[in-house]
Write an enzyme that holds these catalytic residues in place. Structure first.
Site, mmCIF file in Angstrom:
data_model
loop_
_atom_site.group_PDB
_atom_site.id
_atom_site.type_symbol
_atom_site.label_atom_id
_atom_site.label_comp_id
_atom_site.label_asym_id
_atom_site.label_seq_id
_atom_site.Cartn_x
_atom_site.Cartn_y
_atom_site.Cartn_z
ATOM 1 N N HIS A 47 5.937 -11.997 1.304
ATOM 2 C CA HIS A 47 5.654 -10.735 0.625
ATOM 3 C C HIS A 47 4.160 -10.434 0.593
ATOM 4 O O HIS A 47 3.720 -9.453 0.000
ATOM 5 C CB HIS A 47 6.210 -10.780 -0.810
ATOM 6 C CG HIS A 47 6.335 -9.439 -1.452
ATOM 7 N ND1 HIS A 47 5.458 -8.976 -2.413
ATOM 8 C CD2 HIS A 47 7.225 -8.440 -1.260
ATOM 9 C CE1 HIS A 47 5.804 -7.770 -2.788
ATOM 10 N NE2 HIS A 47 6.876 -7.410 -2.104
ATOM 11 N N LYS A 62 -0.009 -3.115 -7.630
ATOM 12 C CA LYS A 62 0.177 -4.090 -8.705
ATOM 13 C C LYS A 62 -1.188 -4.366 -9.312
ATOM 14 O O LYS A 62 -2.013 -5.081 -8.723
ATOM 15 C CB LYS A 62 0.785 -5.397 -8.187
ATOM 16 C CG LYS A 62 2.238 -5.263 -7.712
ATOM 17 C CD LYS A 62 2.325 -4.852 -6.268
ATOM 18 C CE LYS A 62 3.784 -4.762 -5.817
ATOM 19 N NZ LYS A 62 3.896 -4.204 -4.455
ATOM 20 N N LYS A 106 0.304 -9.347 1.469
ATOM 21 C CA LYS A 106 -0.377 -8.250 2.147
ATOM 22 C C LYS A 106 -1.862 -8.604 2.151
ATOM 23 O O LYS A 106 -2.665 -8.067 1.373
ATOM 24 C CB LYS A 106 -0.174 -6.915 1.427
ATOM 25 C CG LYS A 106 1.310 -6.522 1.226
ATOM 26 C CD LYS A 106 1.788 -6.898 -0.127
ATOM 27 C CE LYS A 106 3.119 -6.273 -0.510
ATOM 28 N NZ LYS A 106 4.217 -6.467 0.402
ATOM 29 N N ASP A 119 -8.671 -5.702 -21.554
ATOM 30 C CA ASP A 119 -9.876 -5.453 -22.338
ATOM 31 C C ASP A 119 -11.003 -4.844 -21.511
ATOM 32 O O ASP A 119 -12.178 -4.984 -21.851
ATOM 33 C CB ASP A 119 -10.373 -6.748 -22.986
ATOM 34 C CG ASP A 119 -9.483 -7.194 -24.136
ATOM 35 O OD1 ASP A 119 -8.625 -6.400 -24.553
ATOM 36 O OD2 ASP A 119 -9.633 -8.339 -24.600
ATOM 37 N N ASP A 164 -13.132 -13.162 10.593
ATOM 38 C CA ASP A 164 -14.367 -13.941 10.793
ATOM 39 C C ASP A 164 -14.754 -14.729 9.547
ATOM 40 O O ASP A 164 -15.902 -14.670 9.078
ATOM 41 C CB ASP A 164 -15.519 -13.013 11.207
ATOM 42 C CG ASP A 164 -15.341 -12.454 12.614
ATOM 43 O OD1 ASP A 164 -14.464 -12.951 13.346
ATOM 44 O OD2 ASP A 164 -16.062 -11.506 12.976
ATOM 45 N N HIS A 186 3.325 1.717 -5.761
ATOM 46 C CA HIS A 186 3.547 0.388 -5.175
ATOM 47 C C HIS A 186 2.447 -0.599 -5.540
ATOM 48 O O HIS A 186 2.577 -1.794 -5.274
ATOM 49 C CB HIS A 186 3.665 0.513 -3.646
ATOM 50 C CG HIS A 186 4.210 -0.705 -2.984
ATOM 51 N ND1 HIS A 186 3.458 -1.485 -2.129
ATOM 52 C CD2 HIS A 186 5.432 -1.291 -3.054
ATOM 53 C CE1 HIS A 186 4.193 -2.487 -1.697
ATOM 54 N NE2 HIS A 186 5.394 -2.398 -2.233
#
Length: 409
Positions: free
Chosen positions: A314, A120, A316, A125, A321, A118
């Site tokens: 979508h 991404k 996350k 390089d 603080d 899941h």
């Protein structure tokens, strides 16, 4: 009191916050078009509709000029593969493509198949990292719901600094593990490309230096089913447990386990302002309905819940603080639900930098004020009977699924 960490936090990073696929694709493609040696890429969904085709075209251009391009996609997120002629074009250009844990003959009936790729991630390089929640998917297109009237709400980061090497190593190890090769390092590029990699790193760092302050504290937090089973959850628990003023969490699929729920409740009860920006638009039955039974205890403790509905949320991400002595923020792929916390391979970047945390906080506060609808205790309690029944059914099904896997959450 200084915040405790599960892993070393290095202070040599330069980090850009990217919102939406538009900003993400522009920056990603610009760096891929400048790649000299290799591109490592992992994603859950790869969809060539609309803007997603720009990423595929960038892979093709890079491979055609001799850059090593490794692309790993999830077998469920990319179920059915790419439509013709993309597989042929990618293969002809020399793009190397692998599918992680294809469902196989029995699909997802076998619980072990619920362990998904899941995260991404992209490393270019060996010197630039992209990490976040954004798939290769046009912001105005959804594979299940068609055209969207507003862009998907999501984030990623572009990172230059020492944690890039850690991301590169874990991606390389997974790539060769998928090829059933034990020693990942012996399959890395040879010494002939070392000078090119170093030159590219220096070029990218120099070009970026004028735009971004140095010395940003950050670390890569991974979750897998072997060595890092609870690192992301523990990072959240530490940040929430030491929060003094404010916690803001934006999460697409929100079904926190007992520890996370308890931490949020305790934070709210000790006077911390806790705000959640959650999915308000129906996307999937389980994710939509199974989340809602946990809202009650949070609302009773004083947690604010804002539901986002102009498009699909979508993101996350979280900020703790942002204007305090120890700012903390995270951007990544991990939802706060059982699939992410217990089963999937996930990757988050944690950033301890005031300017970064305040930037992310400002975007989340703006979204809550202009695109979110606050859910109050009375409104929650007054949900229609049918909806409450569906919520309970979905919650029970989720608990049953966890029982099948042998996990407690």
């Amino acid at each position: 009191m200084r915040r405790r960490q599960a892993a070393p936090v290095c202070s040599d990073h330069r980090i850009d916050l990217l919102q939406g696929a538009g900003e993400f694709f522009d920056a990603l493609i610009r760096d891929m078009d400048a790649a000299l040696s290799d591109i490592q890429f992992e994603t859950y969904i790869f969809d060539c509709t609309g803007a997603g085709s720009r990423v595929a075209e960038a892979f093709i251009r890079a491979a055609q000029r001799g850059v090593r391009v490794h692309v790993a996609v999830d077998g469920v997120g990319c179920m059915g593969g790419l439509p013709s002629p993309w597989p042929e074009r990618l293969a002809e250009a020399g793009v190397q493509w692998q599918v992680y844990s294809a469902p196989g003959r029995f699909g997802l009936l076998w619980p072990k198949r619920w362990r998904r790729l899941h995260r991404k991630l992209c490393v270019i390089d060996g010197c630039v990292l992209y990490c976040g929640g954004i798939n290769v998917l046009d912001d105005f297109h959804d594979p299940n719901h068609g055209a969207l009237q507003a862009p998907r709400f999501d984030f990623a980061v572009r990172v230059v600094g020492s944690l890039v090497a850690e991301a590169s190593d874990t991606m390389e190890q997974l790539w060769w593990r998928m090829r059933a090769v034990r020693d990942a390092r012996r399959h890395r590029l040879g010494d002939a490309l070392a000078d090119l990699r170093a030159a590219s790193a220096a070029r990218v760092a120099a070009a970026h230096e004028a735009r971004q302050p140095q010395g940003m504290r950050a670390m890569l937090v991974l979750r897998d089913n072997v060595r890092h089973r609870s690192r992301i959850e523990q990072a959240y628990l530490r940040a929430i447990g030491t929060a003094r003023h404010e916690i803001i969490i934006a999460n697409a699929y929100f079904m926190p386990g007992a520890k996370l729920r308890r931490a949020l409740v305790l934070a709210a009860r000790r006077g911390v302002r806790v705000r959640l920006l959650l999915q308000g638009r129906y996307e999937y039955f389980m994710q939509y309905h199974a989340a809602r039974p946990v809202y009650g205890v949070l609302l009773e403790a004083g947690v604010e819940i804002h539901e986002y509905s102009p498009s699909f949320l979508h993101a996350k991400v979280a900020v703790v603080d942002a204007e305090g002595e120890h700012p903390w923020a995270t951007v990544g792929s991990s939802n706060l639900d059982p699939l992410s916390m217990l089963l999937a391979r996930e990757a988050n970047v944690v950033v301890e930098d005031a300017a970064f945390a305040q930037d992310l906080r400002g975007r989340l506060v703006h979204a809550m004020a202009h695109a979110g609808e606050q859910l109050g205790p009375a409104c929650y309690a007054g949900r229609p009977l049918r909806q409450r029944l569906l919520d309970r059914v979905a919650f029970a099904l989720m608990r049953a699924a966890l029982w099948v896997t042998g996990h407690r959450y």
